[in-house]
Design a protein around this motif. Structure first.
Motif, short mmCIF file in Angstrom:
data_model
loop_
_atom_site.label_atom_id
_atom_site.label_comp_id
_atom_site.label_asym_id
_atom_site.label_seq_id
_atom_site.Cartn_x
_atom_site.Cartn_y
_atom_site.Cartn_z
N LEU A 156 0.83 -1.21 0.00
CA LEU A 156 0.00 0.00 0.00
C LEU A 156 0.86 1.27 0.00
O LEU A 156 0.50 2.26 -0.60
CB LEU A 156 -0.95 -0.01 1.20
CG LEU A 156 -2.08 -1.04 1.14
CD1 LEU A 156 -2.82 -1.12 2.46
CD2 LEU A 156 -3.08 -0.70 0.03
N THR A 157 2.04 1.22 0.66
CA THR A 157 2.88 2.42 0.68
C THR A 157 3.46 2.72 -0.71
O THR A 157 3.96 3.81 -0.93
CB THR A 157 4.08 2.28 1.65
OG1 THR A 157 4.74 1.05 1.38
CG2 THR A 157 3.64 2.32 3.09
N ARG A 158 3.37 1.75 -1.64
CA ARG A 158 3.86 2.03 -2.99
C ARG A 158 2.88 2.90 -3.77
O ARG A 158 3.22 3.42 -4.83
CB ARG A 158 4.03 0.72 -3.76
CG ARG A 158 5.23 -0.10 -3.28
CD ARG A 158 5.04 -1.55 -3.67
NE ARG A 158 6.25 -2.30 -3.49
CZ ARG A 158 7.15 -2.52 -4.44
NH1 ARG A 158 6.98 -2.04 -5.64
NH2 ARG A 158 8.24 -3.20 -4.18
N LEU A 159 1.66 3.01 -3.28
CA LEU A 159 0.66 3.83 -3.99
C LEU A 159 0.93 5.31 -3.73
O LEU A 159 1.45 5.69 -2.69
CB LEU A 159 -0.74 3.45 -3.51
CG LEU A 159 -1.16 2.00 -3.80
CD1 LEU A 159 -2.50 1.70 -3.13
CD2 LEU A 159 -1.25 1.75 -5.29
N PRO A 160 0.56 6.18 -4.68
CA PRO A 160 0.86 7.60 -4.53
C PRO A 160 0.05 8.24 -3.39
O PRO A 160 -1.13 7.96 -3.24
CB PRO A 160 0.44 8.20 -5.88
CG PRO A 160 -0.59 7.25 -6.41
CD PRO A 160 -0.18 5.89 -5.91
N GLY A 161 0.72 9.05 -2.58
CA GLY A 161 0.04 9.76 -1.50
C GLY A 161 -0.27 8.91 -0.30
O GLY A 161 -0.94 9.34 0.63
N ILE A 162 0.21 7.66 -0.28
CA ILE A 162 -0.04 6.78 0.87
C ILE A 162 1.26 6.58 1.63
O ILE A 162 2.16 5.87 1.17
CB ILE A 162 -0.58 5.41 0.41
CG1 ILE A 162 -1.79 5.56 -0.51
CG2 ILE A 162 -0.91 4.52 1.61
CD1 ILE A 162 -3.08 5.90 0.15
N GLY A 163 1.37 7.21 2.79
CA GLY A 163 2.55 7.05 3.63
C GLY A 163 2.39 5.81 4.50
O GLY A 163 1.40 5.10 4.40
N GLU A 164 3.38 5.57 5.37
CA GLU A 164 3.33 4.36 6.18
C GLU A 164 2.12 4.35 7.11
O GLU A 164 1.49 3.33 7.32
CB GLU A 164 4.61 4.24 7.01
CG GLU A 164 4.93 2.78 7.36
CD GLU A 164 5.75 2.67 8.61
OE1 GLU A 164 6.81 3.33 8.68
OE2 GLU A 164 5.34 1.94 9.53
N ARG A 165 1.81 5.53 7.65
CA ARG A 165 0.70 5.62 8.59
C ARG A 165 -0.64 5.35 7.92
O ARG A 165 -1.46 4.61 8.44
CB ARG A 165 0.72 7.03 9.18
CG ARG A 165 0.04 7.14 10.50
CD ARG A 165 0.11 8.57 10.98
NE ARG A 165 -0.67 8.74 12.17
CZ ARG A 165 -0.26 9.42 13.23
NH1 ARG A 165 0.93 9.97 13.22
NH2 ARG A 165 -1.03 9.56 14.27
#
Lengths: 204, 204
Positions: free
Chosen positions: A14-23
């Protein structure tokens, strides 16, 4: 350390998606975990279906489930105007305002030596062929109003000039609903240079 | 109107996720469309795997691929302390600080008459059973410091009192790195009431 293999893998994806940080990824992953099986299955199916069905239109290079795409096939559209955009989502933005009735051409990006995107990596040849084939009276260059988009527009303008077709660029100026205070200097310069005389039937 | 059935369905599914509005959903969907097949397949697989493998631990109700979960099974952990949290992600937060060595109990939410969550819908009975079975010396109530979390803590405290176990609540006070100016009145009141005398070996 508390660690669930498959959960960690999902967070990672999911963190590979744009605008999605670890949190955000963690929040999404836990949400998906708590969803009913059926709901998660729907998301999985939606991703799979979109990847299976959506291809590129062989004429305009836009995303489409059919080839040619519904816009290129639509006989009611004005086939003498082509609006050139960088990405498929730009077509979506234009279609949403219900103002444009012509066709599109999706470049697949903008020229950017820094990112290694040169003219050959964009769908420029197919655009030139469409214009050469005749019937096109105007090409609207709707690349982004940033350095790369401007450079791409200038590059295309030079190529299209020899093909005896009208080439236009989207107007630059103040965004609607904005505040003068927040306009940058370039935008304000554009707005001043492009000023229009007001008339009786002034349209907002 | 420009419209791709399967794309629209994906955007729709994505907007159901927390914190994902229509605009983010569109950006994510177009990103997924542009990804190589392999990459999208990895995301799909990660979602499917997490839903298949991750279950609830029958002791603490936390998410886990095994039952009992690795924390409940870990003989090195202090089995005389149970930290009660609302959600599985709270366990993650505690484990990350590497400060706590006891066990957990995941309630699955907090009492909230407005949201229709009453004590019966939470994993409270299983907590009482764990304490009744003996060996537990302290229960730390780590529900959220909001109205619902406080109400839940008070409710649990009353139930646990009769079981002759020490019940504690996380300290309230100023968050680290904060500025007094931004502390709300309740937090400042808590910080004042809970003030501690400074000693030679003061820990930050």
């Amino acid at each position: 350390m508390y660690y669930i293999n498959s959960l960690d893998r999902l967070i990672n994806q999911l963190t590979r998606l744009p605008g999605i940080g670890e949190r955000s990824a963690r929040r999404l992953a836990f949400y998906i975990l708590k969803q009913p099986q059926q709901e998660a299955a729907r998301l999985v199916d939606a991703i799979k279906t979109v990847k299976e069905r959506v291809k590129r239109c062989s004429i305009c290079n836009n995303f489409s489930e059919e080839d040619p795409c519904p816009i290129c096939r639509d006989e009611k559209r004005n086939r003498s105007v082509i609006c050139v955009v960088e990405e498929p989502q730009d077509v979506f933005l234009f279609e949403r305002i219900r103002e444009y009735q012509g066709l599109y051409h999706v470049l697949g990006g903008a020229i950017s030596p820094l990112k290694g995107i040169n003219p050959e990596s964009l769908n420029i040849n197919s655009l030139l062929k469409r214009v050469e084939n005749g019937g096109v009276k105007e090409v609207i260059l709707a690349t982004d109003p940033d350095t790369e988009g401007e450079a791409t527009a200038i590059y295309l303008f030079k190529l299209l000039q020899s093909l005896r077709v009208k080439v236009s660029r989207l107007a630059h100026g103040l965004p609607a609903g904005g505040d003068l205070e927040f306009a940058d200097e370039i935008t304000l310069t554009h707005a001043l240079r492009g000023r229009k005389e007001m008339e009786e039937e002034w349209e907002i």
